[in-house]
Motif scaffolding. Structure first.
Motif, short mmCIF file in Angstrom:
data_model
loop_
_atom_site.label_atom_id
_atom_site.label_comp_id
_atom_site.label_asym_id
_atom_site.label_seq_id
_atom_site.Cartn_x
_atom_site.Cartn_y
_atom_site.Cartn_z
N VAL A 8 -10.46 2.54 -22.99
CA VAL A 8 -10.11 2.86 -21.60
C VAL A 8 -9.60 1.61 -20.88
O VAL A 8 -8.58 1.64 -20.19
CB VAL A 8 -11.32 3.45 -20.85
N VAL A 9 -10.31 0.51 -21.05
CA VAL A 9 -9.88 -0.75 -20.42
C VAL A 9 -8.52 -1.17 -20.97
O VAL A 9 -7.62 -1.56 -20.21
CB VAL A 9 -10.93 -1.86 -20.64
N THR A 10 -8.36 -1.10 -22.27
CA THR A 10 -7.09 -1.48 -22.89
C THR A 10 -5.95 -0.61 -22.40
O THR A 10 -4.81 -1.09 -22.22
CB THR A 10 -7.19 -1.36 -24.42
N SER A 11 -6.22 0.66 -22.13
CA SER A 11 -5.16 1.58 -21.71
C SER A 11 -4.53 1.19 -20.37
O SER A 11 -3.44 1.65 -20.04
CB SER A 11 -5.70 3.01 -21.64
N THR A 12 -5.20 0.34 -19.61
CA THR A 12 -4.62 -0.15 -18.35
C THR A 12 -3.73 -1.36 -18.57
O THR A 12 -3.25 -1.96 -17.62
CB THR A 12 -5.73 -0.55 -17.36
N GLN A 13 -3.52 -1.72 -19.83
CA GLN A 13 -2.79 -2.92 -20.26
C GLN A 13 -3.55 -4.20 -19.88
O GLN A 13 -2.97 -5.23 -19.60
CB GLN A 13 -1.36 -2.95 -19.70
N SER A 14 -4.88 -4.07 -19.92
CA SER A 14 -5.72 -5.24 -19.72
C SER A 14 -5.81 -6.01 -21.04
O SER A 14 -5.20 -5.65 -22.04
CB SER A 14 -7.11 -4.81 -19.25
N ASP A 15 -6.59 -7.10 -21.04
CA ASP A 15 -6.66 -7.98 -22.21
C ASP A 15 -7.86 -7.66 -23.10
O ASP A 15 -8.76 -6.91 -22.72
CB ASP A 15 -6.75 -9.44 -21.73
#
Length: 359
Positions: free
Chosen positions: A189-196
């Protein structure tokens, strides 16, 4: 369609692992996970999960060297950890340590090299924080040891036996990946926001602070103690009357025997010298399964991976408080594989919410 907890809802497509809960199957990229034990090292399985194929001799050497190279913590990171350690629990400090490693490169798609660094460094972080909390001297990584052997060396300050290393390595391999569980879902989920990758892993570790995902092996040890003091029958009936779970038995996904538990049981039986309480543990499993079959007919409640994970770690001499941090080190491989996969085929997660009027 409204499903609390997204139970039964398919949210992603993945090539990393497959779980068949009905038949008790866990596959890593098409290979039965339990068949990897004794044939491949943690390093080889990690490479396989991350890249989709087993490394040749040169690739394995390069990958292993990268893991060794990135084991070490900088003096600046250690200074920052010194400020955190007195004020946070072990798992919280581990979570904070991952954030400290973030140098805000914010690469997209996520860079595999950063993931490899986290796989390499997390055991060092866990050992460093644990020993500092115990007032013990830091043990620097040993470059001549494999991943599992080095982890035990940093925890205990001495080289462990081959069968103890093999037992821990088996546990690390068998829990390196397990589909879209709570921590992996959080990471995706965090990655899907284009986070690191650091933010994603920090979120994943945060889910393990809750007892429903990461604390089960510690509960197994408590159950062992309670059953030893009275009886299995009495202990189980008391727990069920109080609405408590029998830790180490049953699984939300597996409706039959947990294949990881069966593989770890073999490793537990191979530990030499045999712990004095080993026979009790084996008998406890048998009696608990029989008792649960009588009290909960049709539920098919068998020993799960946490039961024999707890037994193995107890046999090695690993403290209960290390159980969840060690699980983080194991699952880091799966997290990184999913983070990479999410970043390569990204769609942001945005489920709907069912509105329930308050009046």
């Amino acid at each position: 369609m409204f499903e609390p907890g997204l139970k039964g809802v398919t949210a992603i497509e993945t090539s990393i692992s497959h779980i068949d809960g009905k038949d008790g199957v866990l596959q890593y990229r098409g290979v039965l996970a339990k068949e990897l034990i004794g044939k491949y090292s943690f390093e080889e399985v990690s490479f396989f999960l991350l890249k989709g194929y087993f490394p040749d001799k040169k690739e394995l050497e390069h990958f292993s060297q990268a893991l060794v190279k990135h084991r070490f913590l900088s003096e600046e990171t250690k200074k920052q950890l010194e400020l955190i350690i007195p004020h946070q629990s072990l798992i919280s400090a581990v979570r904070s340590a991952v954030s400290l490693l973030d140098q805000s490169n914010d690469l997209w798609p996520v860079n595999l090299e950063e993931g490899i660094q986290l796989i390499a460094k997390l055991p060092t972080i866990v050992a460093y924080i644990y020993r500092k909390k115990k007032g013990l001297n830091e043990i620097e990584p040993e470059t001549n040891f494999g991943h599992a052997a080095n982890f035990l060396y940093m925890l205990f300050g001495e080289e462990k036996s081959v069968n103890e290393v093999d037992a821990l390595e088996a546990y690390m391999i068998l829990t390196a990946e397990h589909g879209l569980n709570a921590s992996t879902f959080a990471a995706r989920v965090v990655t899907s926001t284009q986070s690191d990758v650091y933010s994603a892993v920090t979120a994943a570790i945060g889910t393990l602070k809750g007892p429903l995902h990461g604390g089960a092996p510690s509960g197994v040890i408590q159950y062992m103690k309670e059953a030893e003091k009275s009886s299995v029958n009495e202990t189980i009936r008391k727990k069920l009357t109080n609405g408590e779970k029998i830790m180490g038995f049953g699984h939300r996904v597996y409706k039959t025997k947990d294949p990881r538990a069966e593989a770890l049981k073999i490793q537990f039986n191979s530990i030499d010298p045999k712990p004095a309480w080993a026979d009790f543990t084996l008998q406890l499993e048998k009696e608990t399964v029989n008792e649960l079959q009588q009290l909960k007919p049709g539920r098919e409640l068998y020993a799960n991976v946490e039961f024999y994970a707890a037994a193995i770690m107890k046999a090695i001499g690993i403290s209960n408080e290390l159980f969840t941090p060690i699980f983080c080190c194991n699952r880091m491989v799966g997290w990184v594989a999913h983070i990479i996969e999410q970043s390569e085929h990204n769609v942001i997660f945005r489920p709907n919410a069912h509105y329930r009027p308050s009046v």
